[in-house]
Design a protein around this motif. Structure first.
Motif, mmCIF file in Angstrom:
data_model
loop_
_atom_site.group_PDB
_atom_site.id
_atom_site.type_symbol
_atom_site.label_atom_id
_atom_site.label_comp_id
_atom_site.label_asym_id
_atom_site.label_seq_id
_atom_site.Cartn_x
_atom_site.Cartn_y
_atom_site.Cartn_z
ATOM 1 N N LYS A 78 0.847 -1.186 0.000
ATOM 2 C CA LYS A 78 0.000 0.000 0.000
ATOM 3 C C LYS A 78 0.885 1.239 0.000
ATOM 4 O O LYS A 78 2.043 1.186 0.411
ATOM 5 N N LEU A 79 0.301 2.328 -0.406
ATOM 6 C CA LEU A 79 1.006 3.596 -0.314
ATOM 7 C C LEU A 79 1.071 4.044 1.142
ATOM 8 O O LEU A 79 0.230 3.693 1.955
ATOM 9 N N ILE A 80 2.074 4.822 1.432
ATOM 10 C CA ILE A 80 2.173 5.401 2.772
ATOM 11 C C ILE A 80 1.152 6.525 2.847
ATOM 12 O O ILE A 80 1.172 7.456 2.049
ATOM 13 N N ASP A 81 0.230 6.416 3.803
ATOM 14 C CA ASP A 81 -0.807 7.428 3.945
ATOM 15 C C ASP A 81 -0.873 7.891 5.402
ATOM 16 O O ASP A 81 -0.135 7.415 6.261
ATOM 17 N N ALA A 82 -1.761 8.815 5.670
ATOM 18 C CA ALA A 82 -1.878 9.395 7.010
ATOM 19 C C ALA A 82 -2.250 8.331 8.042
ATOM 20 O O ALA A 82 -1.763 8.361 9.179
ATOM 21 N N ARG A 83 -3.084 7.389 7.662
ATOM 22 C CA ARG A 83 -3.513 6.339 8.588
ATOM 23 C C ARG A 83 -2.317 5.463 8.995
ATOM 24 O O ARG A 83 -2.166 5.122 10.166
ATOM 25 N N LEU A 84 -1.464 5.120 8.027
ATOM 26 C CA LEU A 84 -0.276 4.326 8.325
ATOM 27 C C LEU A 84 0.690 5.103 9.219
ATOM 28 O O LEU A 84 1.204 4.573 10.209
ATOM 29 N N ILE A 85 0.926 6.355 8.894
ATOM 30 C CA ILE A 85 1.841 7.179 9.686
ATOM 31 C C ILE A 85 1.297 7.377 11.100
ATOM 32 O O ILE A 85 2.034 7.255 12.084
ATOM 33 N N GLY A 86 0.006 7.644 11.220
ATOM 34 C CA GLY A 86 -0.609 7.812 12.538
ATOM 35 C C GLY A 86 -0.533 6.539 13.368
ATOM 36 O O GLY A 86 -0.207 6.577 14.558
ATOM 37 N N GLY A 87 -0.815 5.397 12.749
ATOM 38 C CA GLY A 87 -0.737 4.123 13.455
ATOM 39 C C GLY A 87 0.683 3.808 13.893
ATOM 40 O O GLY A 87 0.911 3.339 15.017
ATOM 41 N N ALA A 88 1.650 4.066 13.008
ATOM 42 C CA ALA A 88 3.054 3.823 13.355
ATOM 43 C C ALA A 88 3.491 4.737 14.500
ATOM 44 O O ALA A 88 4.207 4.306 15.413
ATOM 45 N N ALA A 89 3.062 5.983 14.469
ATOM 46 C CA ALA A 89 3.414 6.921 15.541
ATOM 47 C C ALA A 89 2.795 6.485 16.868
ATOM 48 O O ALA A 89 3.466 6.496 17.910
ATOM 49 N N LEU A 90 1.534 6.079 16.828
ATOM 50 C CA LEU A 90 0.865 5.623 18.042
ATOM 51 C C LEU A 90 1.540 4.367 18.592
ATOM 52 O O LEU A 90 1.762 4.241 19.798
ATOM 53 N N PHE A 91 1.899 3.448 17.700
ATOM 54 C CA PHE A 91 2.616 2.238 18.109
ATOM 55 C C PHE A 91 3.946 2.609 18.772
ATOM 56 O O PHE A 91 4.275 2.104 19.839
ATOM 57 N N GLY A 92 4.700 3.507 18.152
ATOM 58 C CA GLY A 92 5.995 3.913 18.680
ATOM 59 C C GLY A 92 5.886 4.602 20.023
ATOM 60 O O GLY A 92 6.693 4.355 20.931
ATOM 61 N N ILE A 93 4.897 5.451 20.177
ATOM 62 C CA ILE A 93 4.692 6.136 21.461
ATOM 63 C C ILE A 93 4.356 5.117 22.549
ATOM 64 O O ILE A 93 4.928 5.155 23.643
ATOM 65 N N GLY A 94 3.455 4.201 22.234
ATOM 66 C CA GLY A 94 3.100 3.161 23.208
ATOM 67 C C GLY A 94 4.279 2.278 23.551
ATOM 68 O O GLY A 94 4.490 1.925 24.721
ATOM 69 N N TRP A 95 5.070 1.919 22.545
ATOM 70 C CA TRP A 95 6.252 1.076 22.775
ATOM 71 C C TRP A 95 7.247 1.802 23.669
ATOM 72 O O TRP A 95 7.813 1.215 24.591
ATOM 73 N N GLY A 96 7.450 3.092 23.406
ATOM 74 C CA GLY A 96 8.387 3.866 24.214
ATOM 75 C C GLY A 96 7.921 4.060 25.647
ATOM 76 O O GLY A 96 8.718 3.990 26.583
#
Length: 138
Positions: A78-96
């Motif tokens: 899939k193309l990189i879109d806002a939903r992917l970036i938002g999900g990745a950011a949320l995942f990273g914040i939770g992981w951190g």
């Protein structure tokens, strides 16, 4: 046979998580703290995972079908879109913040029930909220 291979894969994955230290939130946070007391050991874990996946992708391309299935079930690109970036950011914040991600959190239920249970409960709540508010793809 398929259930046996799935169970064996899960056991191997859990063993790898425990052996690598990915179930230890303080080690994960130490890896993510690049401007503080950085612990580079997780870089070796990730590097090892990349090598194993590179070999697995090469093997998959050479195979007509999986060993215990009729066909491969691979995700499309899939193309990189806002939903992917938002999900990745949320995942990273939770992981951190928690020092856990879904796989290690579920595995940690066996040895760190109180801390992992809170994370897993929040993770499940997030999944339910997502399912309830998800809009159909257009």
């Amino acid at each position: 046979m398929r259930a046996f291979v799935s169970m064996l894969s899960g056991i191997l994955f859990g063993f790898g998580l425990a052996l690598s230290g990915m179930m230890d939130p303080s080690r994960v946070r130490g890896f993510l703290d690049i401007f503080g007391d950085w612990d580079p050991t997780m870089a070796f874990v990730m590097g090892g995972a990349v090598i194993v996946m590179a070999i697995a992708w090469r093997m998959q391309k050479a195979m007509n079908k999986p060993v215990v299935c009729d066909q491969f079930s691979l995700p499309g690109t899939k193309l990189i879109d806002a939903r992917l970036i938002g999900g990745a950011a949320l995942f990273g914040i939770g992981w951190g913040l928690a020092g856990l991600c879904p796989g290690p959190a579920v595995a940690s239920l066996a040895n760190n029930l109180s801390g992992a249970a809170i994370f897993v409960a929040a993770m499940i709540a997030g999944m339910v909220i997502f399912r309830l508010t998800e809009r159909p793809a257009q």
